[in-house]
Design a protein around this motif. Sequence first.
Motif, mmCIF file in Angstrom:
data_model
loop_
_atom_site.group_PDB
_atom_site.id
_atom_site.type_symbol
_atom_site.label_atom_id
_atom_site.label_comp_id
_atom_site.label_asym_id
_atom_site.label_seq_id
_atom_site.Cartn_x
_atom_site.Cartn_y
_atom_site.Cartn_z
ATOM 1 N N UNK A 1 0.834 -1.214 0.000
ATOM 2 C CA UNK A 1 0.000 0.000 0.000
ATOM 3 C C UNK A 1 0.862 1.256 0.000
ATOM 4 N N UNK A 2 1.991 1.203 0.687
ATOM 5 C CA UNK A 2 2.881 2.350 0.754
ATOM 6 C C UNK A 2 3.381 2.743 -0.640
ATOM 7 N N UNK A 3 3.619 1.766 -1.476
ATOM 8 C CA UNK A 3 4.082 2.042 -2.840
ATOM 9 C C UNK A 3 3.013 2.741 -3.682
ATOM 10 N N UNK A 4 1.780 2.762 -3.203
ATOM 11 C CA UNK A 4 0.688 3.417 -3.930
ATOM 12 C C UNK A 4 0.528 4.892 -3.563
ATOM 13 N N UNK A 5 1.224 5.336 -2.509
ATOM 14 C CA UNK A 5 1.090 6.723 -2.061
ATOM 15 C C UNK A 5 1.694 7.647 -3.119
ATOM 16 N N UNK A 6 0.867 8.581 -3.572
ATOM 17 C CA UNK A 6 1.318 9.565 -4.554
ATOM 18 C C UNK A 6 1.866 10.801 -3.840
ATOM 19 N N UNK A 7 2.689 11.592 -4.543
ATOM 20 C CA UNK A 7 3.342 12.738 -3.888
ATOM 21 C C UNK A 7 2.401 13.660 -3.108
ATOM 22 N N UNK A 8 1.228 13.939 -3.590
ATOM 23 C CA UNK A 8 0.333 14.858 -2.898
ATOM 24 C C UNK A 8 -0.482 14.237 -1.781
ATOM 25 N N UNK A 9 -0.228 12.978 -1.442
ATOM 26 C CA UNK A 9 -1.061 12.289 -0.449
ATOM 27 C C UNK A 9 -0.448 12.192 0.941
ATOM 28 N N UNK A 10 0.776 12.642 1.120
ATOM 29 C CA UNK A 10 1.444 12.446 2.409
ATOM 30 C C UNK A 10 0.787 13.193 3.555
ATOM 31 N N UNK A 11 0.052 14.253 3.271
ATOM 32 C CA UNK A 11 -0.596 14.997 4.356
ATOM 33 C C UNK A 11 -2.092 14.707 4.457
ATOM 34 N N UNK A 12 -2.562 13.677 3.757
ATOM 35 C CA UNK A 12 -3.978 13.286 3.873
ATOM 36 C C UNK A 12 -4.253 12.716 5.256
ATOM 37 N N UNK B 1 -1.526 12.010 9.933
ATOM 38 C CA UNK B 1 -1.751 12.035 8.497
ATOM 39 C C UNK B 1 -0.970 10.842 7.921
ATOM 40 N N UNK B 2 -0.936 10.703 6.600
ATOM 41 C CA UNK B 2 -0.279 9.537 6.002
ATOM 42 C C UNK B 2 1.190 9.475 6.422
ATOM 43 N N UNK B 3 1.890 10.597 6.341
ATOM 44 C CA UNK B 3 3.308 10.591 6.720
ATOM 45 C C UNK B 3 3.478 10.210 8.195
ATOM 46 N N UNK B 4 2.633 10.742 9.060
ATOM 47 C CA UNK B 4 2.710 10.411 10.478
ATOM 48 C C UNK B 4 2.457 8.940 10.745
ATOM 49 N N UNK B 5 1.507 8.358 10.016
ATOM 50 C CA UNK B 5 1.207 6.932 10.169
ATOM 51 C C UNK B 5 2.405 6.092 9.744
ATOM 52 N N UNK C 1 -7.114 3.058 3.328
ATOM 53 C CA UNK C 1 -8.284 3.931 3.397
ATOM 54 C C UNK C 1 -7.887 5.372 3.092
ATOM 55 N N UNK C 2 -6.769 5.802 3.625
ATOM 56 C CA UNK C 2 -6.345 7.194 3.452
ATOM 57 C C UNK C 2 -5.989 7.527 2.007
ATOM 58 N N UNK C 3 -5.358 6.590 1.313
ATOM 59 C CA UNK C 3 -4.851 6.908 -0.033
ATOM 60 C C UNK C 3 -5.673 6.279 -1.155
ATOM 61 N N UNK C 4 -6.769 5.608 -0.795
ATOM 62 C CA UNK C 4 -7.601 5.004 -1.826
ATOM 63 C C UNK C 4 -7.038 3.706 -2.377
ATOM 64 N N UNK C 5 -6.253 3.002 -1.575
ATOM 65 C CA UNK C 5 -5.682 1.720 -1.992
ATOM 66 C C UNK C 5 -6.612 0.569 -1.651
#
Length: 188
Positions: A18-29, A37-41, A131-135
Amino acid sequence: MIDIRDAYRRALDGFGDRLHLVRPGQWDLPTPCVDWDVRGLVNHLVTENLWAPELLSGRTAAEVGDAFEGDVLGDDPVKAFEASAQGAVQAVYAEGALTSVAHLSFGDVPGEEYITELFADALIHTWDLARAVGGPERLDPDLVASCAEWFAKAWDGYREAGVIGDERDVPAGADQQTRLLAAWGRTP
């Protein structure tokens, strides 16, 4: 129940997928974990992975000190996760890991219990990240079954410690993943 070391490795693999699916603009979702947020998780999971070799080798939190405080992801969160996961997996398969004593912040626990807690956390956070990144949110059913079996006995302790959210209601006939996530305070 699956060998807990294998379950943990597989849960980390799922998180990595799932981590490999995170796009550049999603780290603060935002994530289902309201504090992160995604980066904190991801930072949380990498920190746990970094602690695993230390604690499974018998070191105490005081001995490790603040080595893993703050941002442990640097400029490449995926690389940081992969390196930390590799070290954690090596630690759980090391001779004596299951029977070692892990000196956790709330007391000493057998290595096998500590590894089980790491596994459960990685599995639930895999869903949080998805859930956060739509994976893909569907978790490995064998891992869900193993986690559910263990968590049924551990739930009271987690509830008393305040480390999980309020249990959510689930519809009659909900599948095991939905029931497990609801027990952890998630709304699937």
